[in-house]
Scaffold this active site. Sequence first.
Site, short mmCIF file in Angstrom:
data_model
loop_
_atom_site.label_atom_id
_atom_site.label_comp_id
_atom_site.label_asym_id
_atom_site.label_seq_id
_atom_site.Cartn_x
_atom_site.Cartn_y
_atom_site.Cartn_z
N GLN A 71 53.02 24.21 22.30
CA GLN A 71 52.39 24.73 21.09
C GLN A 71 52.94 24.05 19.84
O GLN A 71 53.98 23.40 19.86
CB GLN A 71 52.62 26.24 20.98
CG GLN A 71 51.84 27.05 22.01
CD GLN A 71 51.95 28.54 21.74
OE1 GLN A 71 52.77 29.22 22.33
NE2 GLN A 71 51.12 29.04 20.85
N HIS A 72 52.19 24.21 18.76
CA HIS A 72 52.61 23.95 17.37
C HIS A 72 52.66 22.48 16.96
O HIS A 72 52.67 22.19 15.77
CB HIS A 72 53.99 24.56 17.07
CG HIS A 72 54.18 25.95 17.54
ND1 HIS A 72 53.27 26.95 17.30
CD2 HIS A 72 55.21 26.53 18.24
CE1 HIS A 72 53.72 28.08 17.83
NE2 HIS A 72 54.87 27.85 18.41
N ASP A 236 51.23 26.82 26.02
CA ASP A 236 51.98 26.87 27.28
C ASP A 236 52.33 28.28 27.73
O ASP A 236 52.21 28.61 28.92
CB ASP A 236 53.23 25.98 27.22
CG ASP A 236 54.08 26.21 25.98
OD1 ASP A 236 53.79 27.13 25.18
OD2 ASP A 236 55.06 25.45 25.80
#
Length: 437
Positions: A71-72, A236
């Site tokens: 992520q991110h 994830d």
Amino acid sequence: MALVTGVDSSTQSCKVVITDAATGAVVRQGRATHPDGTSVDPAAWWTALQEAIAAAGGLDDVEAWSIGGQQHGMVALDAEGRVIRDALLWNDTRSAGAAADLIAEFGADDLAQRTGLVPVASFTITKLRWLRDHEPENAARVAAVALPHDWLTWRLRGFGPAGESERGPVLEELVTDRSDASGTGYWGEAPDGSEGYDRDLLIAALGHDAVLPHVLGPVEWVTDAAGRRVGPGAGDNAGAALGLGAGPGDVVVSIGTSGTVFAVSEKRVVDPSGTVAGFADADGRFLPLVATLNAARVLDAVGRLLGVDHAELSRLALTAEPGAGGLTLVPYFEGERTPNLPDATASLTGLTLASTTRENLARAAVEGMLSGLAAGLDALRGLGVPLERALLIGGGAQSEAVREIAPLMLGMPVEVPAPGEYVALGAARQAARVLSA
């Protein structure tokens, strides 16, 4: 037998599983490594994805696929679909100052209500503000912002820069899902209860508007150049929850590069303190989550210091008494996300002639790592999230010491599912769903 593919493009590697759509049984699989670092050229992920697919026998006989991923991470694209600069990953803390600036401008309460998050250096919105402030020429070129799984899905569907892709740089074909969008810091719930991007926050971060991936529902799909159905993918942790079959009342404690504690919740969670991130899940519900930067690598570091492998570190830890003779390791080796201390370092206290033993140091490493995760459980409980069953997964869960000490530190019974690539399996389960949708 219909086959589907699930992908986990994580921080460290790319894993591909090809499964029977009806039973979920793994038919074949492949893997390729990613480069180290917190700033990575996404081309390395694309290369690894192709290598992992090839190692798994290719996609020619596959009917649907889906990608889960870290992520991110900020993937900034220009108008021609080219990556502008290396992606800043979730564990890159250079944007800590940008996070503080955004909180000062909007207020933690307002941001939590709008997005479910209070910015820390991990989140995409802070990386965009860092780009605006430190690389304004690059920021001005940004035409679209994607996350790692969004970008890989786009590329595998056949899109990308002219001359490098079959279908060309159609930025409007970028897609994502609720779980990954909910980790950006510019997606959330409007006052009328609808979900979507908060364009004002995006513009405040980047300095101008940009194309953002279309958010698909849990069983919505698009197609690739070969006509195969493509699922929305997932962040994830949401992918892992899907792969584990986690439902309301379940809390997953994942010990990998990072440590995460996340629970499946029917209700949206808002925490103005920022300890709990109010993410969405891949099933239309929510996934309140607490993350720590320092997890299994704490054991790696102490194992190197003691000159032992993981098995011996585990044996030493189990030889020591609970509490490690008063030895306490605060394991913030490279800063920390929860609590939000990006510049912190680790500390070891309680050293006496009696307590300073190899056994106590090994025990203190395990207890120190688990203590951060235990605090995450307490934070979820404090927000009224029901916690009935704990599932311990990740590489760290393979340690006998971790498995035995976890119930003591977490304060609840712990189940350890059989080891598996749960993010990739969750993506494969999603692909099977869209195949039958």
